[in-house]
Design an enzyme around this catalytic site. Structure first.
Site, PDB file in Angstrom:
ATOM      1  N   TYR A 139      65.001  78.528  12.927  1.00 32.93           N
ATOM      2  CA  TYR A 139      63.696  79.141  12.700  1.00 32.93           C
ATOM      3  C   TYR A 139      62.693  78.306  11.905  1.00 32.93           C
ATOM      4  CZ  TYR A 139      63.056  81.055   7.937  1.00 32.93           C
ATOM      5  OH  TYR A 139      62.794  81.230   6.613  1.00 32.93           O
ATOM      6  N   TYR A 186      70.581  88.493   6.057  1.00 25.90           N
ATOM      7  CA  TYR A 186      71.134  88.535   4.704  1.00 25.90           C
ATOM      8  C   TYR A 186      72.419  89.362   4.554  1.00 25.90           C
ATOM      9  CZ  TYR A 186      66.997  86.260   2.645  1.00 25.90           C
ATOM     10  OH  TYR A 186      66.024  85.365   2.300  1.00 25.90           O
ATOM     11  N   HIS A 193      61.011  86.941  -2.549  1.00 32.73           N
ATOM     12  CA  HIS A 193      60.577  86.175  -1.368  1.00 32.73           C
ATOM     13  C   HIS A 193      59.062  86.032  -1.413  1.00 32.73           C
ATOM     14  CE1 HIS A 193      60.228  84.835   2.787  1.00 32.73           C
ATOM     15  NE2 HIS A 193      61.541  84.771   2.867  1.00 32.73           N
ATOM     16  N   GLY A 194      58.533  84.951  -0.857  1.00 31.52           N
ATOM     17  CA  GLY A 194      57.082  84.816  -0.709  1.00 31.52           C
ATOM     18  C   GLY A 194      56.572  85.924   0.215  1.00 31.52           C
ATOM     19  N   ASP A 195      55.294  86.264   0.087  1.00 30.60           N
ATOM     20  CA  ASP A 195      54.777  87.372   0.913  1.00 30.60           C
ATOM     21  C   ASP A 195      54.235  86.873   2.259  1.00 30.60           C
ATOM     22  OD1 ASP A 195      52.441  86.097   0.247  1.00 30.60           O
ATOM     23  OD2 ASP A 195      51.430  87.878  -0.523  1.00 30.60           O
ATOM     24  N   THR A 251      51.629  80.663  -2.365  1.00 32.49           N
ATOM     25  CA  THR A 251      50.718  79.728  -3.034  1.00 32.49           C
ATOM     26  C   THR A 251      49.961  78.899  -2.001  1.00 32.49           C
ATOM     27  OG1 THR A 251      52.350  79.559  -4.794  1.00 32.49           O
ATOM     28  CG2 THR A 251      50.601  77.883  -4.778  1.00 32.49           C
ATOM     29  N   ASP A 283      56.069  66.206  44.311  1.00 32.57           N
ATOM     30  CA  ASP A 283      57.069  65.613  43.418  1.00 32.57           C
ATOM     31  C   ASP A 283      57.850  64.532  44.159  1.00 32.57           C
ATOM     32  OD1 ASP A 283      58.967  65.223  41.425  1.00 32.57           O
ATOM     33  OD2 ASP A 283      60.072  67.072  41.852  1.00 32.57           O
TER      34      ASP A 283
HETATM   35  C1  SPV Z   1      62.227  68.561  37.542  1.00 32.10           C
HETATM   36  O1  SPV Z   1      62.007  69.502  36.762  1.00 32.10           O
HETATM   37  O2  SPV Z   1      61.349  67.820  37.959  1.00 32.10           O
HETATM   38  C2  SPV Z   1      63.593  68.308  37.963  1.00 32.10           C
HETATM   39  C3  SPV Z   1      64.564  69.401  38.044  1.00 32.10           C
HETATM   40  O3  SPV Z   1      63.873  67.183  38.324  1.00 32.10           O
HETATM   41  S1  SPV Z   1      64.485  70.013  39.643  1.00 32.10           S
HETATM   42  O4  SPV Z   1      63.099  70.381  39.943  1.00 32.10           O
HETATM   43  O5  SPV Z   1      65.358  71.176  39.732  1.00 32.10           O
HETATM   44  O6  SPV Z   1      64.931  68.970  40.559  1.00 32.10           O
HETATM   45 MG    MG Z   2      62.259  65.934  38.667  1.00 35.93          MG
END
Ligand code: SPV
Ligand code: MG
Length: 431
Positions: free
Chosen positions: A43, A75, A89-91, A122, A204
């Protein structure tokens, strides 16, 4: 003497912490809890000191009687064992995750009449400057680069979110939720070739060149501190890949994942619907080995991605390749699948882990998305990548808003599903 307890989750002590200690000490005998790394990561910022160093830092402060390790962010354990009369604790209970911690404290103290004392946070120049310096230090390439390696030893599964811009980087950086007894945030970011290309309106197919992809990385680096895993597609020609490795290292990227395909690369989720060619083991091993040779820093990782399951060649082919790629120097294996269930992924991982307990395994559960991080961890998987969900969320939301404006001849009808003007103009902080 009343027992007083406060918990710190910090690498640095500033005026605000000292103020809390001064106020707490007035109420009785003060014990300070320190969160271990895995809880701090869940966190807060990534620790730059070890748990023991953080404990030592607090032991030296006047007014502190004792320092203990608080094993969980909630806790329950510490309150039941220690039964403090006061928790201080801080607020600054800012987000919903912090509110969940506050509710947890209030509930536990109510069981026996203990009291929560909230000290005004602070706000001053010194505190804010230190805070900014810590953040900027974490963002520096030499600090950021090795963080993925460290995370692998600190958390059961490294949770990685796809980002493709400064804005999505901020979402990965800042989103935090309370999940039952746990607080959860993402550990790392994935610069996906699919999403980086789609965001630019391109397919792609390794069409978006490295200069442009580095520009995306740079936008993310500028506004975040978490480690980056870069989708390097096939890595291109080996003679080019060695330069990519150097550039990524210099930028502070933690890892590149390259896939064992050759020729015109298409997205793996097409599977065998399109023509895709897997590289020979020999060629791909050579690419990995040359990349490792070119690498200058110790902690950068080259992860080999196996496409055997995507191309229907089966688990045995994937296993043979995995062993060869590790031998060639790969720092990790990504095994990809487009099945609806994780069965073949688990079959691969269980078999791989029999003789390789250490090499990190990465998975991308896009099609088998009912699998949980806990299940992945139980099969020896170390990194999970949510590879495209942010972009898939954004596109339908934007398109439906565009349609709504056209359909009504005005923007009013779209407004109820939008963030407010106030929120958008204040979303990004100025320095
Ligand atoms: C991408 O996120 O471009 C990856 C993963 O290569 S996948 O699209 O599943 O091939
Ligand atoms: Mg990829």
């Amino acid at each position: 003497m009343p027992k007083v307890y406060t918990c710190f989750c910090t690498d640095i002590i500033h005026e605000g912490h000292l103020n809390i200690i001064r106020e707490a000490e007035k109420l009785g005998e003060l014990t300070v809890g320190v969160l271990p790394d895995d809880q701090m990561i869940s966190y807060n910022r990534f620790p730059t000191k070890t748990t023991e160093e953080r404990m030592e830092m607090i032991r030296g402060i006047p007014g502190v009687k004792d320092v203990i390790e608080q094993k969980q962010i909630m806790y329950d354990e510490v309150v039941r064992e220690f039964r403090p009369d006061y928790i201080v604790h801080g607020d600054n209970w800012g987000d919903s995750a912090m509110q969940a911690i506050r509710a947890n404290i209030v509930k536990l103290l109510a069981e026996y009449g203990g009291q929560l004392v909230e000290i005004p946070y602070t706000h001053n120049e010194g505190v804010e400057k230190l805070d900014r310096q810590m953040r900027e230090k974490l963002a520096m390439p030499e600090f950021r680069r090795g963080r993925l390696h460290k995370l692998l030893n600190m958390v059961p599964v490294v949770k990685t979110l796809e980002v493709h811009s400064g804005l999505t980087g901020l979402i990965a950086e800042k989103t935090i939720v309370a999940r039952g007894e746990k607080i959860s945030q993402f550990d790392a970011m994935w610069i996906s070739s699919l999403c980086d290309s789609t965001e630019k309106g391109k397919p792609d197919i390794e069409l978006v060149d490295m200069t442009s992809r580095f520009r995306t990385i740079d936008d993310v680096l500028e506004v975040t501190t978490k480690p980056i895993i870069f989708d390097g597609d096939t890595g291109g020609l080996t003679e080019h890949f060695v330069y990519t490795v150097r550039s990524l290292e210099r930028m502070g990227v933690s890892a590149v994942i390259i896939e064992d395909k050759t020729g015109l690369k298409k997205n793996s989720l097409f599977g065998t619907q399109v023509e895709q060619t897997q590289d020979s083991i020999e060629n791909f091993c050579d690419k990995i080995a040359m990349g490792k040779k070119a690498q200058l820093s110790d902690d950068f990782m080259i992860i080999a991605r196996i496409e055997s399951l995507i191309l229907g060649k089966g688990v045995d082919d994937a296993l043979g390749r995995a062993r060869a790629y590790v031998k060639a120097g790969a720092d990790g294996i990504m095994i990809h699948s487009r099945q609806k269930t994780p069965d073949e992924i688990f079959e691969f991982c269980d078999a791989f882990r029999k003789d390789d307990p250490d090499t990190p395994i990465v998975v991308v559960p896009t099609t088998y998305d009912t699998v949980t991080e806990e299940e992945l961890g139980s099969h020896g998987i170390n990194i999970v990548i949510y590879a495209n969900q942010l972009l898939r969320a954004a596109f339908p939301a934007m398109e439906s808003t565009a349609r709504c404006i056209l359909e009504n001849g005005r923007a009013h009808e779209a407004d109820s599903s939008l963030m407010s003007v106030h929120d958008i103009i204040t979303l990004i902080d100025e320095l």
